[in-house]
Write an enzyme that holds these catalytic residues in place. Structure first.
Site, PDB file in Angstrom:
ATOM      1  N   GLU A  98       0.826  -1.182   0.072  1.00 23.40           N
ATOM      2  CA  GLU A  98      -0.060  -0.087   0.046  1.00 23.40           C
ATOM      3  C   GLU A  98       0.756   1.126   0.073  1.00 23.40           C
ATOM      4  O   GLU A  98       1.893   1.058   0.679  1.00 23.40           O
ATOM      5  CB  GLU A  98      -0.819   0.078   1.475  1.00 23.40           C
ATOM      6  CG  GLU A  98      -2.289   0.675   1.091  1.00 23.40           C
ATOM      7  CD  GLU A  98      -2.993   0.479   2.568  1.00 23.40           C
ATOM      8  OE1 GLU A  98      -3.710  -0.486   2.587  1.00 23.40           O
ATOM      9  OE2 GLU A  98      -3.220   1.404   3.130  1.00 23.40           O
ATOM     10  N   ASP A 100       0.149   5.314   0.782  1.00 21.53           N
ATOM     11  CA  ASP A 100      -1.067   6.074   1.206  1.00 21.53           C
ATOM     12  C   ASP A 100      -0.768   7.452   1.339  1.00 21.53           C
ATOM     13  O   ASP A 100       0.088   7.913   1.880  1.00 21.53           O
ATOM     14  CB  ASP A 100      -1.526   5.659   2.578  1.00 21.53           C
ATOM     15  CG  ASP A 100      -1.881   4.084   2.762  1.00 21.53           C
ATOM     16  OD1 ASP A 100      -2.563   3.798   1.857  1.00 21.53           O
ATOM     17  OD2 ASP A 100      -1.620   3.627   4.037  1.00 21.53           O
ATOM     18  N   GLU A 102      -3.263  10.218   2.940  1.00 18.43           N
ATOM     19  CA  GLU A 102      -4.737  10.364   3.661  1.00 18.43           C
ATOM     20  C   GLU A 102      -4.775  12.009   4.374  1.00 18.43           C
ATOM     21  O   GLU A 102      -3.897  12.620   4.810  1.00 18.43           O
ATOM     22  CB  GLU A 102      -4.910   9.574   4.751  1.00 18.43           C
ATOM     23  CG  GLU A 102      -6.496   9.599   5.458  1.00 18.43           C
ATOM     24  CD  GLU A 102      -6.862   8.475   6.312  1.00 18.43           C
ATOM     25  OE1 GLU A 102      -7.817   7.838   6.076  1.00 18.43           O
ATOM     26  OE2 GLU A 102      -5.826   7.873   6.843  1.00 18.43           O
ATOM     27  N   HIS A 115      -1.561  12.774   6.093  1.00 18.85           N
ATOM     28  CA  HIS A 115      -0.860  11.329   6.594  1.00 18.85           C
ATOM     29  C   HIS A 115      -0.247  10.740   5.435  1.00 18.85           C
ATOM     30  O   HIS A 115      -0.820  10.528   4.456  1.00 18.85           O
ATOM     31  CB  HIS A 115      -1.950  10.744   7.585  1.00 18.85           C
ATOM     32  CG  HIS A 115      -1.714   9.396   7.982  1.00 18.85           C
ATOM     33  ND1 HIS A 115      -1.058   9.392   9.299  1.00 18.85           N
ATOM     34  CD2 HIS A 115      -1.973   8.132   7.728  1.00 18.85           C
ATOM     35  CE1 HIS A 115      -0.879   8.089   9.441  1.00 18.85           C
ATOM     36  NE2 HIS A 115      -1.405   7.215   8.437  1.00 18.85           N
ATOM     37  N   THR A 116       0.982  10.055   5.914  1.00 22.92           N
ATOM     38  CA  THR A 116       1.366   9.215   4.611  1.00 22.92           C
ATOM     39  C   THR A 116       1.823   7.911   5.322  1.00 22.92           C
ATOM     40  O   THR A 116       2.250   8.018   6.483  1.00 22.92           O
ATOM     41  CB  THR A 116       2.665   9.782   3.889  1.00 22.92           C
ATOM     42  OG1 THR A 116       3.786  10.098   4.514  1.00 22.92           O
ATOM     43  CG2 THR A 116       2.158  11.037   3.233  1.00 22.92           C
ATOM     44  N   GLU A 127       4.604   5.630   9.331  1.00 24.04           N
ATOM     45  CA  GLU A 127       4.007   6.902   9.099  1.00 24.04           C
ATOM     46  C   GLU A 127       4.928   8.200   9.004  1.00 24.04           C
ATOM     47  O   GLU A 127       5.617   8.311   9.701  1.00 24.04           O
ATOM     48  CB  GLU A 127       2.934   7.021  10.285  1.00 24.04           C
ATOM     49  CG  GLU A 127       1.784   5.909  10.335  1.00 24.04           C
ATOM     50  CD  GLU A 127       2.242   4.863  11.010  1.00 24.04           C
ATOM     51  OE1 GLU A 127       3.621   4.772  11.270  1.00 24.04           O
ATOM     52  OE2 GLU A 127       1.607   3.769  11.213  1.00 24.04           O
ATOM     53  N   TRP A 192      -7.856   6.434  15.318  1.00 19.81           N
ATOM     54  CA  TRP A 192      -6.540   7.068  15.769  1.00 19.81           C
ATOM     55  C   TRP A 192      -6.561   8.419  15.243  1.00 19.81           C
ATOM     56  O   TRP A 192      -6.210   9.579  16.070  1.00 19.81           O
ATOM     57  CB  TRP A 192      -5.495   6.409  15.103  1.00 19.81           C
ATOM     58  CG  TRP A 192      -5.040   6.702  13.583  1.00 19.81           C
ATOM     59  CD1 TRP A 192      -5.411   5.530  12.618  1.00 19.81           C
ATOM     60  CD2 TRP A 192      -4.513   7.730  12.866  1.00 19.81           C
ATOM     61  NE1 TRP A 192      -5.309   5.933  11.396  1.00 19.81           N
ATOM     62  CE2 TRP A 192      -4.594   7.283  11.741  1.00 19.81           C
ATOM     63  CE3 TRP A 192      -4.247   8.903  13.251  1.00 19.81           C
ATOM     64  CZ2 TRP A 192      -4.281   8.031  10.526  1.00 19.81           C
ATOM     65  CZ3 TRP A 192      -3.718   9.723  12.179  1.00 19.81           C
ATOM     66  CH2 TRP A 192      -3.838   9.160  10.764  1.00 19.81           C
ATOM     67  N   GLY A 196      -9.121   8.572  19.245  1.00 24.20           N
ATOM     68  CA  GLY A 196      -9.835   7.504  19.782  1.00 24.20           C
ATOM     69  C   GLY A 196     -11.298   7.543  19.807  1.00 24.20           C
ATOM     70  O   GLY A 196     -11.999   7.280  20.723  1.00 24.20           O
ATOM     71  N   ARG A 274       8.195   4.643  20.555  1.00 23.76           N
ATOM     72  CA  ARG A 274       7.339   3.831  19.993  1.00 23.76           C
ATOM     73  C   ARG A 274       7.975   2.481  19.602  1.00 23.76           C
ATOM     74  O   ARG A 274       7.511   1.254  19.389  1.00 23.76           O
ATOM     75  CB  ARG A 274       6.745   4.373  18.587  1.00 23.76           C
ATOM     76  CG  ARG A 274       5.876   3.464  17.789  1.00 23.76           C
ATOM     77  CD  ARG A 274       5.558   4.175  16.344  1.00 23.76           C
ATOM     78  NE  ARG A 274       4.861   3.216  15.678  1.00 23.76           N
ATOM     79  CZ  ARG A 274       4.399   3.504  14.402  1.00 23.76           C
ATOM     80  NH1 ARG A 274       4.528   4.717  13.882  1.00 23.76           N
ATOM     81  NH2 ARG A 274       3.688   2.904  13.668  1.00 23.76           N
TER      82      ARG A 274
END
Ligand code: NAG
Ligand code: NAG
Length: 288
Positions: A98, A100, A102, A115-116, A127, A192, A196, A274
């Site tokens: 994918e 992306d 967004e 957002h990629t 991301e 997200w 949430g 993360r």
């Protein structure tokens, strides 16, 4: 490095034959896949609408393996909080690839988040997010995904905002074995993006409309097997040669650095918490 060049040469020879036309406008290239009452597809224009009952989406009739996919987009104006516009390439199946884009809306006057992400053989977690340097709701802007055997480049108005290079020979997965279709949709943002579910769409302002035009796929049509695809005739003869070996020009690298220094708001490669310090391998590689 030697292996890498061999790999490139291999691609080069696979790709050259079978030059056909696959480029076309929205109407010829896409069809509406859901929310048909909320979508309008006509000539070179696509309009998607979202209200409380439904959003809508379209997908390309053809599946592509490599190419340059270009679309001009005018995002939902005003209070677009909780609304997302997606524009992405995706394969099917569980080893999904994918690429992306967004666009996550915001309250009036506050910036959209761009957002990629990239999935290779089923794994995403790559991301990067940006704010734009213009208001994306007043005019159409050019959002282009360039995908070839050596690199993926996301462009906005011809400014590269992100590069992901193929380091497959160093064990980093790269999407190059399956065709992908182009998907465009307007929908409620996922969990997200709405912290949430905390962010709610203000339906009193519905319906919301995102507009798209000038869809161009200068791309190779994929026929379902690894090395079986046909490239568009309007790809200049030297496109593959130049783009396979090409990296960004110095001027484009400056632009990319400008975007990264001034407009990037999140980069997974900087998110040590993360990944608990175990950063993904590509984070140590040059991405130009
Ligand atoms: C909305 O704008 C605020 C304030 O500038 C920003 O902090 C937030 O990240 C934006 N939200 C989205 C989803 O882009
Ligand atoms: C859109 O951007 C791509 C990538 O830079 C470029 O190749 C293309 O010519 C642009 N399209 C238009 C209409 O400017």
């Amino acid at each position: 490095m030697e292996n890498f060049e061999k790999l490139l040469t291999l691609f080069f020879f696979i790709i050259i034959p079978n030059i056909v036309q696959v480029d076309a406008n929205f109407f010829k290239s896409m069809h509406i896949t859901w929310g048909a009452q909320h979508a309008l597809l006509q000539g070179d224009d696509l309009q998607l609408m979202l209200d409380e009952s439904s959003g809508s989406g379209a997908k390309s009739k053809k599946s592509f393996l490599f190419g340059t996919i270009e679309t001009r987009i005018k995002l939902v104006p005003g209070n677009s909080e909780g609304i997302a516009t997606s524009y992405y390439l995706s394969s099917t199946g569980n080893q999904r690839d994918e690429i992306d884009f967004e666009f996550i809306g915001n309250i009036s006057g506050q910036p959209y988040t761009i957002h990629t992400n990239i999935f290779a053989h089923g794994s995403g977690n790559k991301e990067q997010q940006f704010y734009l340097w213009f208001d994306p709701t007043t005019d159409f802007h050019n959002y282009t995904i360039h995908w070839n055997p050596t690199e993926i480049v996301f462009y906005i108005d011809s400014i590269p905002i992100r590069v992901f290079r193929n380091y497959e020979y160093e064990g980093i997965a790269y999407p190059n074995k399956q065709g992908m279709r182009v998907y465009i949709s307007l929908h409620k943002a996922n969990n997200w993006a709405t912290r949430g579910g905390l962010v709610k769409v203000d339906w009193s302002e519905a319906p919301f409309t995102a507009k798209f035009n000038h869809f161009r796929a200068r791309a190779c049509k994929w026929n379902g097997e690894v090395s079986f695809y046909e490239c568009a005739s309007n790809i200049p003869a030297n496109w593959w040669t130049s783009s396979i070996y090409k990296q960004l020009s110095y001027a484009q690298m400056d632009q990319l650095n400008w975007v990264r220094s001034n407009h990037m708001i999140y980069d997974y490669c900087h998110d040590t918490q993360r990944f608990n310090g175990q950063m993904p391998l590509e984070c140590f590689k040059g991405q130009f």
